[in-house]
Design an enzyme around this catalytic site. Sequence first.
Site, PDB file in Angstrom:
ATOM      1  N   GLU A 219       6.467 -20.747 -20.634  1.00 18.14           N
ATOM      2  CA  GLU A 219       6.408 -19.434 -20.001  1.00 18.14           C
ATOM      3  C   GLU A 219       7.505 -18.513 -20.553  1.00 18.14           C
ATOM      4  O   GLU A 219       7.270 -17.333 -20.807  1.00 18.14           O
ATOM      5  CB  GLU A 219       6.514 -19.595 -18.478  1.00 18.14           C
ATOM      6  CG  GLU A 219       6.559 -18.304 -17.681  1.00 18.14           C
ATOM      7  CD  GLU A 219       5.415 -17.334 -17.945  1.00 18.14           C
ATOM      8  OE1 GLU A 219       4.401 -17.720 -18.563  1.00 18.14           O
ATOM      9  OE2 GLU A 219       5.560 -16.158 -17.556  1.00 18.14           O
TER      10      GLU A 219
ATOM     11  N   TRP B 291      -3.967  -1.449  -0.820  1.00 23.06           N
ATOM     12  CA  TRP B 291      -4.018  -2.643  -1.660  1.00 23.06           C
ATOM     13  C   TRP B 291      -4.320  -3.766  -0.687  1.00 23.06           C
ATOM     14  O   TRP B 291      -3.465  -4.171   0.103  1.00 23.06           O
ATOM     15  CB  TRP B 291      -2.666  -2.838  -2.345  1.00 23.06           C
ATOM     16  CG  TRP B 291      -2.506  -4.133  -3.054  1.00 23.06           C
ATOM     17  CD1 TRP B 291      -1.927  -5.270  -2.576  1.00 23.06           C
ATOM     18  CD2 TRP B 291      -2.914  -4.436  -4.380  1.00 23.06           C
ATOM     19  NE1 TRP B 291      -1.952  -6.251  -3.521  1.00 23.06           N
ATOM     20  CE2 TRP B 291      -2.547  -5.778  -4.635  1.00 23.06           C
ATOM     21  CE3 TRP B 291      -3.558  -3.710  -5.382  1.00 23.06           C
ATOM     22  CZ2 TRP B 291      -2.799  -6.397  -5.857  1.00 23.06           C
ATOM     23  CZ3 TRP B 291      -3.800  -4.345  -6.590  1.00 23.06           C
ATOM     24  CH2 TRP B 291      -3.421  -5.660  -6.824  1.00 23.06           C
TER      25      TRP B 291
ATOM     26  N   ARG C 170       0.603   2.055  -6.243  1.00 16.64           N
ATOM     27  CA  ARG C 170       0.972   0.994  -5.304  1.00 16.64           C
ATOM     28  C   ARG C 170      -0.257   0.251  -4.785  1.00 16.64           C
ATOM     29  O   ARG C 170      -0.127  -0.831  -4.213  1.00 16.64           O
ATOM     30  CB  ARG C 170       1.686   1.581  -4.083  1.00 16.64           C
ATOM     31  CG  ARG C 170       2.861   2.417  -4.403  1.00 16.64           C
ATOM     32  CD  ARG C 170       4.141   1.807  -3.973  1.00 16.64           C
ATOM     33  NE  ARG C 170       4.087   1.056  -2.754  1.00 16.64           N
ATOM     34  CZ  ARG C 170       4.953   0.118  -2.440  1.00 16.64           C
ATOM     35  NH1 ARG C 170       5.909  -0.173  -3.263  1.00 16.64           N
ATOM     36  NH2 ARG C 170       4.872  -0.518  -1.305  1.00 16.64           N
TER      37      ARG C 170
ATOM     38  N   GLU D 285       5.970 -11.559 -25.863  1.00 16.16           N
ATOM     39  CA  GLU D 285       5.128 -10.493 -25.350  1.00 16.16           C
ATOM     40  C   GLU D 285       5.848  -9.145 -25.292  1.00 16.16           C
ATOM     41  O   GLU D 285       5.280  -8.122 -25.653  1.00 16.16           O
ATOM     42  CB  GLU D 285       4.702 -10.925 -23.940  1.00 16.16           C
ATOM     43  CG  GLU D 285       3.681 -10.068 -23.287  1.00 16.16           C
ATOM     44  CD  GLU D 285       3.336 -10.591 -21.903  1.00 16.16           C
ATOM     45  OE1 GLU D 285       3.989 -11.535 -21.406  1.00 16.16           O
ATOM     46  OE2 GLU D 285       2.401 -10.040 -21.308  1.00 16.16           O
TER      47      GLU D 285
ATOM     48  N   LYS E 152       6.926 -14.878 -22.485  1.00 13.16           N
ATOM     49  CA  LYS E 152       7.505 -13.622 -22.010  1.00 13.16           C
ATOM     50  C   LYS E 152       8.304 -12.950 -23.127  1.00 13.16           C
ATOM     51  O   LYS E 152       8.208 -11.750 -23.328  1.00 13.16           O
ATOM     52  CB  LYS E 152       8.381 -13.943 -20.815  1.00 13.16           C
ATOM     53  CG  LYS E 152       8.341 -13.035 -19.688  1.00 13.16           C
ATOM     54  CD  LYS E 152       7.291 -13.160 -18.622  1.00 13.16           C
ATOM     55  CE  LYS E 152       5.859 -13.197 -19.072  1.00 13.16           C
ATOM     56  NZ  LYS E 152       4.959 -13.482 -17.987  1.00 13.16           N
TER      57      LYS E 152
ATOM     58  N   CYS F 127       0.866  -1.165   0.000  1.00 12.29           N
ATOM     59  CA  CYS F 127       0.000   0.000   0.000  1.00 12.29           C
ATOM     60  C   CYS F 127       0.908   1.222   0.000  1.00 12.29           C
ATOM     61  O   CYS F 127       2.118   1.089  -0.034  1.00 12.29           O
ATOM     62  CB  CYS F 127      -0.867   0.010   1.246  1.00 12.29           C
ATOM     63  SG  CYS F 127      -1.710  -1.544   1.535  1.00 12.29           S
TER      64      CYS F 127
ATOM     65  N   LYS G 104      -3.421  -5.324 -19.077  1.00 15.83           N
ATOM     66  CA  LYS G 104      -3.062  -6.036 -17.847  1.00 15.83           C
ATOM     67  C   LYS G 104      -4.176  -6.982 -17.418  1.00 15.83           C
ATOM     68  O   LYS G 104      -3.921  -8.077 -16.950  1.00 15.83           O
ATOM     69  CB  LYS G 104      -2.761  -5.015 -16.745  1.00 15.83           C
ATOM     70  CG  LYS G 104      -2.288  -5.619 -15.425  1.00 15.83           C
ATOM     71  CD  LYS G 104      -0.888  -6.191 -15.542  1.00 15.83           C
ATOM     72  CE  LYS G 104      -0.414  -6.929 -14.324  1.00 15.83           C
ATOM     73  NZ  LYS G 104       0.663  -7.882 -14.634  1.00 15.83           N
TER      74      LYS G 104
ATOM     75  N   HIS H  38       9.334 -34.298 -34.788  1.00 15.36           N
ATOM     76  CA  HIS H  38       8.085 -34.700 -35.441  1.00 15.36           C
ATOM     77  C   HIS H  38       7.540 -33.583 -36.322  1.00 15.36           C
ATOM     78  O   HIS H  38       6.339 -33.529 -36.577  1.00 15.36           O
ATOM     79  CB  HIS H  38       7.071 -35.150 -34.386  1.00 15.36           C
ATOM     80  CG  HIS H  38       7.551 -36.344 -33.614  1.00 15.36           C
ATOM     81  ND1 HIS H  38       7.593 -37.604 -34.163  1.00 15.36           N
ATOM     82  CD2 HIS H  38       8.083 -36.456 -32.379  1.00 15.36           C
ATOM     83  CE1 HIS H  38       8.102 -38.449 -33.271  1.00 15.36           C
ATOM     84  NE2 HIS H  38       8.406 -37.774 -32.175  1.00 15.36           N
TER      85      HIS H  38
ATOM     86  N   ASN I 133       1.315  -0.252   6.333  1.00 14.71           N
ATOM     87  CA  ASN I 133       1.641  -1.093   5.166  1.00 14.71           C
ATOM     88  C   ASN I 133       2.227  -2.382   5.697  1.00 14.71           C
ATOM     89  O   ASN I 133       3.034  -2.342   6.620  1.00 14.71           O
ATOM     90  CB  ASN I 133       2.728  -0.451   4.311  1.00 14.71           C
ATOM     91  CG  ASN I 133       2.219   0.712   3.508  1.00 14.71           C
ATOM     92  OD1 ASN I 133       1.046   1.038   3.580  1.00 14.71           O
ATOM     93  ND2 ASN I 133       3.108   1.329   2.777  1.00 14.71           N
ATOM     94  N   GLY I 134       1.921  -3.492   5.063  1.00 17.85           N
ATOM     95  CA  GLY I 134       2.529  -4.764   5.480  1.00 17.85           C
ATOM     96  C   GLY I 134       1.476  -5.740   5.969  1.00 17.85           C
ATOM     97  O   GLY I 134       0.276  -5.558   5.732  1.00 17.85           O
TER      98      GLY I 134
HETATM   99  C1  F6R Z   1       1.579 -12.665 -19.545  1.00 19.58           C
HETATM  100  C2  F6R Z   1       0.377 -12.312 -18.797  1.00 19.58           C
HETATM  101  C3  F6R Z   1      -0.922 -12.869 -19.217  1.00 19.58           C
HETATM  102  C4  F6R Z   1      -1.815 -13.177 -18.000  1.00 19.58           C
HETATM  103  C5  F6R Z   1      -3.215 -13.607 -18.475  1.00 19.58           C
HETATM  104  C6  F6R Z   1      -4.090 -14.008 -17.308  1.00 19.58           C
HETATM  105  O1  F6R Z   1       2.720 -12.076 -18.998  1.00 19.58           O
HETATM  106  O2  F6R Z   1       0.453 -11.559 -17.861  1.00 19.58           O
HETATM  107  O3  F6R Z   1      -0.759 -14.001 -20.002  1.00 19.58           O
HETATM  108  O4  F6R Z   1      -1.226 -14.193 -17.264  1.00 19.58           O
HETATM  109  O5  F6R Z   1      -3.824 -12.558 -19.166  1.00 19.58           O
HETATM  110  O6  F6R Z   1      -4.285 -12.945 -16.424  1.00 19.58           O
HETATM  111  P1  F6R Z   1      -4.714 -13.210 -14.928  1.00 19.58           P
HETATM  112  O7  F6R Z   1      -3.600 -13.927 -14.256  1.00 19.58           O
HETATM  113  O8  F6R Z   1      -4.942 -11.837 -14.352  1.00 19.58           O
HETATM  114  O9  F6R Z   1      -5.956 -14.030 -14.962  1.00 19.58           O
END
Ligand code: F6R
Length: 617
Positions: free
Chosen positions: A490, A79, A27, A497, A494, A2, A612, A513, A105-106
């Site tokens: 993964e 948060w 934050r 992306e 990354k 937070c 996001k 294959h 915070n914490g």
């Molecule tokens: C990749 C990424 C996305 C999320 C996906 C699911 O770096 O961030 O692939 O993992 O959109 O989002 P959440 O976890 O919020 O359901």
Amino acid sequence: MCGLVGYVGWRDAAEVLLAGLRRLEYRGYDSAGVALADEESEIGLRVLKKAGNIDDGLEKLLKNGSSNGSHLGIGHTRWATHGEPNDRNAHPHTDCPDELALVHNGIIENHQSLRKWLSGLGHEFTSDVDTEVICHLMEHYLQDEGDLSQALARSCEHLEGAYAVAVVQSPLGANEREIVAARKDSLLVVGLGDDENFLASDVPAILPYTRRVMYLENGDFVRLTADDVTVFRSDGRRVDRPVTEVQWDPVQAQRDGYPHFMLKEIEEQPAAWESALRGRLSGGEVDLQGLQFPALEDIEHIYFVACGTSYHAGMAAAPLWERLLQIPASAEIGSEFRYRQPLLGEDTLVVFISQSGETADTLASLDLAIEENCPTICVTNVVGSSMARRADNVIYTQAGPEISVASTKTYTTQLLILFLLACHLGRQLPHGQQHSETCDRLLAAMPSLSDLERQLLNDTTEIGSAAERIADWEDSFFIGRGLDYVSALEGQLKLKEISYIHAEAYPAGELKHGTMALIEEGVPVVAISTQPQLRDKMASNVEEVRARGAWVVAVTDQPEGEVARRSDAVIPVPDSEPELSPLFVGTALQVLAYRAAVLRDCPIDKPRNLAKSVTVE
Ligand code: F6R
């Protein structure tokens, strides 16, 4: 997680606090509030707080309520980690007669036992948050000590966990206009002004007013008045802390000086892992604070449902759950799950994984599972999110807000929580007993993971060199077997992306294959090898691609091993338990993607076409 801010001086405190909170809103933003000492009226302390973001909540309250005339106050933007994000749980919190107000915070790990003890002494609780115990401890000790600083020092003796806490007292009861504060494992800085002083959890909050700051150390207490700042330890001994001149611009300051949120969040992982385990694992024992899991004896199948990176966390968890719980387990993509008409019922446990707790496809799958009477668990980072509210059980990753679009610390904390749950549930099942040694071994390894992660992050030279090589190409391949294949998935996500380099992940044995046709002279292949039983097979797969001209970088916990020797370059990761290796490989590949994206000058925190939180199906 937070943000907190405090002011004592000659300016309008409400204005300073509101401006500071706005700069900390990145934050945490589910509620905000201030406590203002009102010297003119008989109210003493005016506490204004509201759920929602600052514009819709706190600012309107401040416009409506008279805030003028106060030159002392504290504020907070929250948060949530304990309790829903609503008005009642918003900070500041007060003791019963509103003599003092406090922001924190914490996480206070032992809040439940303190709450019980204080309730027994007659203190009345009005919120669900862990923070409120500190108010009542303060009230308790203020009666004995009569002095705010001493009362805070006595109160902190009871607290287990992490905190940055700031307190103000009603001017009706106080001798002086002062703020007292304490820190343990949560950042707290003092800003020094002329006839005014500032307190904040993060530098951006105070930068418009002063660049002279003092960083408090763990175990420090501080007392601020308009013309004095005193730092002391719990025994009352005064200590000096150096004053530094901050050079950052306000945007850099929000990122603690990092060039991107993504790098900041990658580097926050050791602390995030400690936070995820805090209060949940101690001396090899798991305490999940009252979570009521379904009777696993009745469960025939376990599904992990999620999207994107969170789906990879489910893929990494499924084999361990299956082995330790002796129940078939598999991971499913949220956007596919509903449409393949899975067999669901009371004997199907469904675990939903989501950083945001709002991803539309995962949420719709949760609704389907609820309709079909499946017991459900949700692993999320966002308290009070839609999934957290709807699932039978929720366990929070406690990673803190993640701003960069690419998931980093939330992915690895998901992994950690899912591995912790597997061991915890595995130990409880009668037929899981055969794996109790594995559970004990993994739980024993968990507390030292954060230090190993720090070591990994301290030296990323080899990762940087590999990134330079990869950044020049438009295609790349990630290969691995078993859990390493999940890390490959993964890692390639990354890289795609944030650097826009085309990347494909394959189970290493599957390349021949078909996809092997794409391997040509110089193409980069990231070969992951951390699973002891698969090392020889991986070494052969590395040979196969190198024989076709690929440039291979091995990501391995055996930098002297066969896979490493047959590769062109090596990225070493800590040698820990093989079941936990996706944590370190995940981190190394985050850094790899980040460094490649920097070299390609990409907009790292906000990649094109992405958001996001994906709230459309
Ligand atoms: C990749 C990424 C996305 C999320 C996906 C699911 O770096 O961030 O692939 O993992 O959109 O989002 P959440 O976890 O919020 O359901």
